[in-house]
Motif scaffolding. Structure first.
Motif, PDB file in Angstrom:
ATOM      1  N   LEU A  93       0.839  -1.198   0.000  1.00  0.00           N
ATOM      2  CA  LEU A  93       0.000   0.000   0.000  1.00  0.00           C
ATOM      3  C   LEU A  93       0.875   1.249   0.000  1.00  0.00           C
ATOM      4  O   LEU A  93       1.889   1.296   0.694  1.00  0.00           O
ATOM      5  CB  LEU A  93      -0.890   0.053   1.248  1.00  0.00           C
ATOM      6  N   THR A  94       0.455   2.248  -0.755  1.00  0.00           N
ATOM      7  CA  THR A  94       1.121   3.543  -0.657  1.00  0.00           C
ATOM      8  C   THR A  94       0.614   4.231   0.600  1.00  0.00           C
ATOM      9  O   THR A  94      -0.411   3.824   1.177  1.00  0.00           O
ATOM     10  CB  THR A  94       0.793   4.425  -1.883  1.00  0.00           C
ATOM     11  N   GLU A  95       1.294   5.275   1.019  1.00  0.00           N
ATOM     12  CA  GLU A  95       0.833   6.016   2.199  1.00  0.00           C
ATOM     13  C   GLU A  95      -0.554   6.611   1.961  1.00  0.00           C
ATOM     14  O   GLU A  95      -1.374   6.657   2.862  1.00  0.00           O
ATOM     15  CB  GLU A  95       1.834   7.107   2.593  1.00  0.00           C
ATOM     16  N   GLU A  96      -0.831   7.040   0.737  1.00  0.00           N
ATOM     17  CA  GLU A  96      -2.150   7.579   0.404  1.00  0.00           C
ATOM     18  C   GLU A  96      -3.219   6.490   0.509  1.00  0.00           C
ATOM     19  O   GLU A  96      -4.292   6.713   1.085  1.00  0.00           O
ATOM     20  CB  GLU A  96      -2.154   8.181  -1.002  1.00  0.00           C
ATOM     21  N   GLN A  97      -2.946   5.310  -0.018  1.00  0.00           N
ATOM     22  CA  GLN A  97      -3.903   4.201   0.075  1.00  0.00           C
ATOM     23  C   GLN A  97      -4.136   3.813   1.532  1.00  0.00           C
ATOM     24  O   GLN A  97      -5.266   3.541   1.925  1.00  0.00           O
ATOM     25  CB  GLN A  97      -3.384   2.987  -0.702  1.00  0.00           C
ATOM     26  N   ARG A  98      -3.076   3.788   2.305  1.00  0.00           N
ATOM     27  CA  ARG A  98      -3.186   3.446   3.724  1.00  0.00           C
ATOM     28  C   ARG A  98      -4.079   4.464   4.448  1.00  0.00           C
ATOM     29  O   ARG A  98      -4.962   4.092   5.208  1.00  0.00           O
ATOM     30  CB  ARG A  98      -1.788   3.401   4.345  1.00  0.00           C
ATOM     31  N   ALA A  99      -3.874   5.743   4.178  1.00  0.00           N
ATOM     32  CA  ALA A  99      -4.666   6.798   4.821  1.00  0.00           C
ATOM     33  C   ALA A  99      -6.137   6.678   4.433  1.00  0.00           C
ATOM     34  O   ALA A  99      -7.031   6.784   5.290  1.00  0.00           O
ATOM     35  CB  ALA A  99      -4.116   8.174   4.458  1.00  0.00           C
ATOM     36  N   VAL A 100      -6.405   6.449   3.150  1.00  0.00           N
ATOM     37  CA  VAL A 100      -7.788   6.308   2.682  1.00  0.00           C
ATOM     38  C   VAL A 100      -8.432   5.073   3.309  1.00  0.00           C
ATOM     39  O   VAL A 100      -9.584   5.114   3.749  1.00  0.00           O
ATOM     40  CB  VAL A 100      -7.841   6.244   1.133  1.00  0.00           C
ATOM     41  N   PHE A 101      -7.687   3.969   3.385  1.00  0.00           N
ATOM     42  CA  PHE A 101      -8.219   2.742   3.974  1.00  0.00           C
ATOM     43  C   PHE A 101      -8.644   2.971   5.421  1.00  0.00           C
ATOM     44  O   PHE A 101      -9.761   2.618   5.810  1.00  0.00           O
ATOM     45  CB  PHE A 101      -7.178   1.621   3.909  1.00  0.00           C
ATOM     46  N   TYR A 102      -7.754   3.550   6.231  1.00  0.00           N
ATOM     47  CA  TYR A 102      -8.086   3.750   7.642  1.00  0.00           C
ATOM     48  C   TYR A 102      -9.210   4.761   7.831  1.00  0.00           C
ATOM     49  O   TYR A 102     -10.047   4.605   8.715  1.00  0.00           O
ATOM     50  CB  TYR A 102      -6.841   4.146   8.446  1.00  0.00           C
ATOM     51  N   GLN A 103      -9.267   5.757   6.977  1.00  0.00           N
ATOM     52  CA  GLN A 103     -10.364   6.717   7.039  1.00  0.00           C
ATOM     53  C   GLN A 103     -11.688   6.019   6.709  1.00  0.00           C
ATOM     54  O   GLN A 103     -12.688   6.200   7.408  1.00  0.00           O
ATOM     55  CB  GLN A 103     -10.111   7.862   6.064  1.00  0.00           C
ATOM     56  N   ALA A 104     -11.697   5.199   5.679  1.00  0.00           N
ATOM     57  CA  ALA A 104     -12.913   4.479   5.290  1.00  0.00           C
ATOM     58  C   ALA A 104     -13.310   3.472   6.367  1.00  0.00           C
ATOM     59  O   ALA A 104     -14.494   3.365   6.721  1.00  0.00           O
ATOM     60  CB  ALA A 104     -12.700   3.768   3.946  1.00  0.00           C
ATOM     61  N   LEU A 105     -12.345   2.745   6.909  1.00  0.00           N
ATOM     62  CA  LEU A 105     -12.634   1.760   7.957  1.00  0.00           C
ATOM     63  C   LEU A 105     -13.239   2.437   9.184  1.00  0.00           C
ATOM     64  O   LEU A 105     -14.220   1.949   9.757  1.00  0.00           O
ATOM     65  CB  LEU A 105     -11.362   1.007   8.331  1.00  0.00           C
ATOM     66  N   ASP A 106     -12.677   3.573   9.566  1.00  0.00           N
ATOM     67  CA  ASP A 106     -13.212   4.320  10.710  1.00  0.00           C
ATOM     68  C   ASP A 106     -14.640   4.794  10.426  1.00  0.00           C
ATOM     69  O   ASP A 106     -15.516   4.698  11.289  1.00  0.00           O
ATOM     70  CB  ASP A 106     -12.303   5.508  11.020  1.00  0.00           C
ATOM     71  N   MET A 107     -14.891   5.268   9.228  1.00  0.00           N
ATOM     72  CA  MET A 107     -16.232   5.741   8.876  1.00  0.00           C
ATOM     73  C   MET A 107     -17.234   4.587   8.898  1.00  0.00           C
ATOM     74  O   MET A 107     -18.341   4.726   9.434  1.00  0.00           O
ATOM     75  CB  MET A 107     -16.220   6.404   7.500  1.00  0.00           C
ATOM     76  N   ILE A 108     -16.865   3.446   8.337  1.00  0.00           N
ATOM     77  CA  ILE A 108     -17.757   2.280   8.339  1.00  0.00           C
ATOM     78  C   ILE A 108     -18.051   1.857   9.769  1.00  0.00           C
ATOM     79  O   ILE A 108     -19.207   1.594  10.135  1.00  0.00           O
ATOM     80  CB  ILE A 108     -17.135   1.114   7.539  1.00  0.00           C
ATOM     81  N   SER A 109     -17.020   1.810  10.607  1.00  0.00           N
ATOM     82  CA  SER A 109     -17.190   1.429  12.007  1.00  0.00           C
ATOM     83  C   SER A 109     -18.168   2.350  12.724  1.00  0.00           C
ATOM     84  O   SER A 109     -19.095   1.900  13.404  1.00  0.00           O
ATOM     85  CB  SER A 109     -15.823   1.454  12.699  1.00  0.00           C
ATOM     86  N   LYS A 110     -17.989   3.642  12.557  1.00  0.00           N
ATOM     87  CA  LYS A 110     -18.878   4.614  13.218  1.00  0.00           C
ATOM     88  C   LYS A 110     -20.302   4.533  12.669  1.00  0.00           C
ATOM     89  O   LYS A 110     -21.262   4.621  13.434  1.00  0.00           O
ATOM     90  CB  LYS A 110     -18.312   6.029  13.076  1.00  0.00           C
ATOM     91  N   ASN A 111     -20.433   4.354  11.364  1.00  0.00           N
ATOM     92  CA  ASN A 111     -21.768   4.226  10.767  1.00  0.00           C
ATOM     93  C   ASN A 111     -22.494   3.003  11.316  1.00  0.00           C
ATOM     94  O   ASN A 111     -23.691   3.070  11.645  1.00  0.00           O
ATOM     95  CB  ASN A 111     -21.676   4.127   9.243  1.00  0.00           C
TER      96      ASN A 111
END
Length: 151
Positions: free
Chosen positions: A122-140
């Motif tokens: 993963l690139t750093e950008e992909q990693r950041a997007v992944f964790y942001q999406a995972l956090d959003m899914i978790s909160k939703n």
């Protein structure tokens, strides 16, 4: 839509099982169990100490599990409880001892290694997007459960 559900659920389950196996393997070297990982991690992050209730909330574990973990860590000399004026154990601040800091530092090095290997490719950008999406899914999903009264 159902393929996305299956991919999501199976991937989360595979990740969870792998993390559990890794925690068990790494903590066995320290003479601990995987359940102690988050307790040590949070106590290392909170130098002023935490109560069992605070630790329970941060680790997303029930109070009984945290109480058992703290008792084991205390028996091993990795944590100490600083009793308050009312002498109630559950209100006491829990602190890492020097031995606890050393164990938590060793554990943190293992965490860094595992997280790095888990994100290989993963690139750093992909990693950041992944964790942001995972956090959003978790909160939703947490909000959905709370709204439906299932939490």
């Amino acid at each position: 839509m159902t393929e996305r559900f299956e991919t999501f659920v199976l991937s989360i389950n595979r990740i969870y099982r792998a993390v559990q196996r890794i925690k068990t393997r790494e903590m066995t070297e320290l003479g601990l169990k995987g359940t102690h990982v988050m307790c040590l991690y949070q106590l290392l992050r909170h130098k002023d100490g935490l109560t069992a209730a605070e630790l329970s909330g941060l680790c997303l574990e029930d109070k009984a599990a945290v109480s058992r973990a703290v008792s084991r860590l205390e028996a091993l000399g990795l944590v100490q409880l600083q009793a308050g004026g009312d002498k109630r154990r559950y209100r006491a601040k829990i602190h890492l001892t020097d031995a606890g800091i050393a164990a938590a530092d060793k554990m943190t090095a293992a965490i860094r290694r595992v997280v790095q290997k888990g994100g290989d490719g993963l690139t750093e950008e992909q990693r950041a997007v992944f964790y942001q999406a995972l956090d959003m899914i978790s909160k939703n999903l947490e909000r959905l459960c709370a709204a439906e009264g299932t939490v």
